[in-house]
Design a protein around this motif. Structure first.
Motif, PDB file in Angstrom:
ATOM      1  N   LEU A  50       0.814  -1.215   0.000  1.00  0.00           N
ATOM      2  CA  LEU A  50       0.000   0.000   0.000  1.00  0.00           C
ATOM      3  C   LEU A  50       0.850   1.269   0.000  1.00  0.00           C
ATOM      4  N   ASP A  53       4.196   2.563  -5.130  1.00  0.00           N
ATOM      5  CA  ASP A  53       3.522   3.028  -6.336  1.00  0.00           C
ATOM      6  C   ASP A  53       3.648   2.053  -7.501  1.00  0.00           C
ATOM      7  N   TYR A  55       5.473  -2.216  -8.482  1.00  0.00           N
ATOM      8  CA  TYR A  55       5.987  -3.458  -7.904  1.00  0.00           C
ATOM      9  C   TYR A  55       6.823  -4.217  -8.921  1.00  0.00           C
ATOM     10  N   CYS A  81      -5.223  -5.483  -0.386  1.00  0.00           N
ATOM     11  CA  CYS A  81      -4.760  -4.563  -1.432  1.00  0.00           C
ATOM     12  C   CYS A  81      -5.612  -4.604  -2.698  1.00  0.00           C
ATOM     13  N   THR A  85      -4.892  -1.026  -4.880  1.00  0.00           N
ATOM     14  CA  THR A  85      -3.714  -1.025  -5.754  1.00  0.00           C
ATOM     15  C   THR A  85      -4.050  -1.274  -7.217  1.00  0.00           C
ATOM     16  N   SER A  88      -1.995  -0.443 -10.667  1.00  0.00           N
ATOM     17  CA  SER A  88      -0.595  -0.175 -10.330  1.00  0.00           C
ATOM     18  C   SER A  88       0.323  -0.891 -11.319  1.00  0.00           C
ATOM     19  N   TRP A 116      -3.520  -5.255 -11.410  1.00  0.00           N
ATOM     20  CA  TRP A 116      -2.251  -4.575 -11.694  1.00  0.00           C
ATOM     21  C   TRP A 116      -2.014  -4.561 -13.199  1.00  0.00           C
TER      22      TRP A 116
END
Length: 150
Positions: A50, A53, A55, A81, A85, A88, A116
């Motif tokens: 969290l 910004d 991964y 998450c 997220t 992201s 993501w």
């Protein structure tokens, strides 16, 4: 300042070389305004995710699947998450001697569920990493970090 979280399971010298290359690329002096944070997969938490910004994930392919450590990471962070997220940027690297397809498919499945967005192609290495493989890892780290620059 943006934060790139590198979550890795690094049980071998080959994966250590790949991780070092990824971190070196992400930490390139020309990339500014990005904090690079490394966490082993078994100790990374939802709070770490969290606070980040983007991964970058690293794992061996074990018996045709991602490592149990990376699976544990996903099991731990998935629901806390899930909505926060979404969208992201992420990518990953995988090392195996053979049969890496299951590892890449499992990572793709979980990250799709999280929503993501893959920001760079994954790096998959079989056997001992070559100089070109390590350059790909360096570029992977640099690419993810550069995308987070403010």
């Amino acid at each position: 300042m943006a934060r790139l979280l590198i979550v890795h399971h690094t049980p071998s010298p080959h994966l250590a070389a790949m991780l070092d290359a990824v971190v070196s690329g992400a930490s390139d002096p020309e990339i500014t305004g990005v904090e690079v944070v490394r966490e082993p997969a078994l100790s990374a938490t939802a709070s770490d995710v969290l606070a980040a910004d983007g991964y970058l994930l690293g794992t061996p392919a074990n018996l045709g699947y991602m490592s149990g450590a990376l699976k544990h990471f996903f099991d731990t962070i998935y629901y806390p998450c899930l909505d926060t997220t979404e969208k992201s940027p992420f990518s990953y690297y995988v090392h195996g001697n053979q049969g890496t397809e299951g590892a890449t498919k499992s990572i793709d499945t979980v990250t799709t569920g999280l929503g993501w967005q893959q920001a760079a192609p994954a790096v998959v290495v079989h056997g001992e990493p070559t100089k070109a493989d390590l350059e790909e890892c360096w570029n992977l780290g640099a690419t993810l970090a550069a995308q987070l620059m403010a």
